[in-house]
Design a protein around this motif. Structure first.
Motif, PDB file in Angstrom:
ATOM      1  N   ARG A 113       0.814  -1.201   0.000  1.00  0.00           N
ATOM      2  CA  ARG A 113       0.000   0.000   0.000  1.00  0.00           C
ATOM      3  C   ARG A 113       0.859   1.267   0.000  1.00  0.00           C
ATOM      4  NH1 ARG A 113      -2.715  -3.917  -0.935  1.00  0.00           N
ATOM      5  NH2 ARG A 113      -4.941  -4.138  -0.471  1.00  0.00           N
ATOM      6  N   GLN A 171      -0.723   1.337   6.908  1.00  0.00           N
ATOM      7  CA  GLN A 171      -1.490   1.013   5.690  1.00  0.00           C
ATOM      8  C   GLN A 171      -1.262  -0.424   5.245  1.00  0.00           C
ATOM      9  OE1 GLN A 171       1.175   3.026   5.686  1.00  0.00           O
ATOM     10  NE2 GLN A 171       2.595   1.984   4.307  1.00  0.00           N
ATOM     11  N   TYR A 219      -9.780  -2.472   8.784  1.00  0.00           N
ATOM     12  CA  TYR A 219      -9.001  -3.307   7.871  1.00  0.00           C
ATOM     13  C   TYR A 219      -9.445  -4.775   7.899  1.00  0.00           C
ATOM     14  CZ  TYR A 219      -5.541   0.281   6.660  1.00  0.00           C
ATOM     15  OH  TYR A 219      -4.916   1.383   6.160  1.00  0.00           O
TER      16      TYR A 219
END
Ligand code: TPP
Ligand code: MG
Length: 558
Positions: free
Chosen positions: A45, A474, A514
């Motif tokens: 990411r 991320q 997530y």
């Protein structure tokens, strides 16, 4: 075929199984080709994450880790990861795209001089020529450094002739490249670990033996000059691993445990000998063990193998006096078999027969007062544990001893280092030379893929501070997408160690966003059962552990 296809062919030939990447205009040709190949293409990411993953992958497999990014911002985003790999001697091949050759060094979109990425040495592909690839790969593996390979778009598209046809042979496995459940990649024996770097290079082996013999001769001369050697010491750095595959790195322990000369290590080499063994005196340097450091100061000769002798290992204050007694074994050319290691220690053992002033043989007095080497003195420079460190201890006590722990940068790094006994190579993976915050999470991903690709049955755990965790969180998406069983721990002290406080978001909500299972822990007694829960399951888990900020103990050596 296109150059891009030939490059993928080359990587297949070199047994590259996983690449960490992010697409963009200048690299898309290669990226598409990668997606059509059996090499796993792991979409990260952020490119910094890709570089750390390739670094983690390289450290645990001791082979080349590959990351891939587009030119301009993709390449600049790699930089911190490349710098980190460079400081810790990790073989990362960073492939980046570039605009067409006619625009290079002109003010074209995303065109930027690449010198900055060539931290060690870089290659710009200025012709569609496959011959150089072999040198580039060899350079990356043997020099233990990140290497930049920068390829203009028009070269990726250009047609070349490549006689290697493995690519078509592999094509039937294209399906493996569709992600989601990583485990399915792991089946075919075809992809089992063949360490392409270790091809029984007999010339290399002879060079190493010559170098070792030469070094031993110098040590003998020195021993004659010193006369009565009472306290020899062996210092081992990660250079001892050469290009051995991990399964051989683990076996070095069997050779070392028989030695009666005490052994100390640098941090990256911790676990090369099980730190529970009598002849292991653990880590030396700023955060070294008391006994290791005392022995270092008192020793009359230090035989050093594969240690770069950084200031972490030999801090100012003692540096000059220790350097005088260091006798290095030259392993230039890289160790590539356990035979090389055996040879070194046989030669060192042979020094015993050397009569020095008819008084003492090397090794004889080396473990003076063996029985007095009490475990507490040996390891524990932390007399009292506060809230933060006792929680770290509780974590370590509940983890499998041979789990691979990646740490970030901060107080937790020091507590983990002080409280963990390393029993295998790479038991702790840290950013030693650079101290990069944001290292822990992406590196654990690279380590995990390395373990899966090479059938290494190890738990992977990442212990982070609340500051560093936010620097690359991320990559939780990469963990979830590939269902990687990694235990992520955030030590929430609302503090950036001595640098001040930090206001934190709700990490558990982030984890939920997530899609990762998680828990918030206040009480030290809840740590064990949650680790057990994680171990029982086959999915990622995030533990946020509240703790109070705690001062670090004084270094055992200043
Ligand atoms: C990229 C980067 N920026 C800044 C630093 C300087 N630095 C080292 S440790 C640290 C604080 C770490 O805090 P945290 O992640 O919360 O860990 P803790 O010390 O609380 O365990 C900082 C700012 C660094 N090492 N790396
Ligand atoms: Mg913190």
């Amino acid at each position: 075929m296109k150059f891009a296809e030939a490059l993928i062919n080359f990587l297949l030939k070199k047994n590259i199984k996983t690449i960490f990447s992010y697409p963009g205009e200048q690299i898309i040709e290669l990226y598409r080709e990668l997606n059509n190949s059996p090499i796993k293409n792991i979409l990260v990411r952020h490119e910094q994450g890709a570089a750390h993953m390739a670094d983690g992958y390289s450290r645990i497999t001791n082979y080349v880790g590959v990351c891939l990014a587009t030119g301009g911002p993709g390449a600049t985003n790699l930089i911190t990861g490349i710098g980190t790999a460079y400081k810790d001697s990790s073989s990362v091949l960073a492939i980046t795209g570039r605009c067409e050759r006619k625009y290079i060094n002109k003010n074209y979109f995303q065109e930027i001089k690449m010198d900055f990425l060539n931290i060690y040495k870089g290659y710009l592909m200025d012709k569609p020529n496959l011959d150089n690839l072999e040198n580039i790969f060899h350079d990356c593996l043997y020099s233990k450094k990140p290497i930049s390979l920068n390829i203009p778009q028009d070269i990726l598209k250009s047609k070349i002739i490549d006689s290697f046809n493995k690519y078509s042979e592999y094509k039937e496995y294209n399906d493996y490249n569709k992600y989601n459940n990583y485990n399915k990649y792991n089946n075919p024996n075809k992809y089992r670990h063949k360490h392409a770097g270790n091809n029984g290079d007999s010339k290399n082996s002879e060079t190493i033996k010559d170098n070792i013999r030469e070094s031993i001769k110098k040590i003998k001369d020195k021993l004659y000059n010193i006369g009565n050697v009472k306290k020899p010491l062996i210092l081992i750095g990660q250079g001892i691993y050469g290009i051995l595959p991990y399964r051989d790195m683990v076996k070095i322990n069997n050779i070392l445990k028989e030695l009666d000369i005490p052994i100390v290590t640098t941090f990256p080499a911790r676990g090369v000998i099980n730190e529970n063994y009598k002849n292991s005196l653990g880590l030396i340097g700023r955060r070294g063990t008391i006994i290791g450091n005392n022995y270092l100061l008192e020793s009359d000769i230090v035989i050093s193998i594969g240690a770069s002798l950084s200031y972490n290992t030999l801090p100012d204050g003692i540096r000059e006096s220790i350097l005088k007694k260091i006798m290095p074994i030259n392993i230039e050319g890289k160790i590539n078999s356990l035979e090389d290691i055996k040879y070194i220690f046989e030669e060192i053992n042979n020094l015993k027969v050397l009569n020095i002033n008819n008084k003492s043989n090397i090794g004889e007095n080396s473990l003076n007062n063996k029985s007095n080497i009490n475990d507490n003195v040996k390891n524990n420079i932390m007399q009292k544990l506060g809230d933060y460190s006792s929680k770290i201890k509780e974590i370590l006590d509940n983890l499998p001893e041979d789990g691979i722990i990646t740490t970030d940068a901060g107080n937790h790094t020091v507590f983990v280092s002080l409280l963990k006994k390393c029993i295998i190579p790479r038991n702790i993976i840290s950013s030693h030379g650079m101290g990069t915050m944001g290292f822990g999470i992406p590196t654990s991903i690279g380590v995990k893929f390395g373990c899966l690709d090479y059938n290494m049955d190890r738990e992977v755990i990442s212990i982070n501070g609340d500051g560093g965790f936010q620097m690359n969180l991320q990559e939780l998406a990469t963990i979830e997408e590939n269902n990687l069983k990694i235990l992520m721990i955030v030590m929430k002290n609302n503090s950036l160690n001595v640098f001040g406080s930090i206001k934190n978001p709700n990490f558990n909500k982030i984890s939920e966003a997530y899609g990762i299972d998680n828990v918030y822990i206040e009480d030290v007694y809840d740590i064990g059962q949650n680790i057990k829960y994680y171990l029982r399951n086959n999915k990622p888990y995030l533990m946020v552990i509240e703790c109070k900020n705690e001062k670090l103990p004084k270094p055992s050596m200043i």
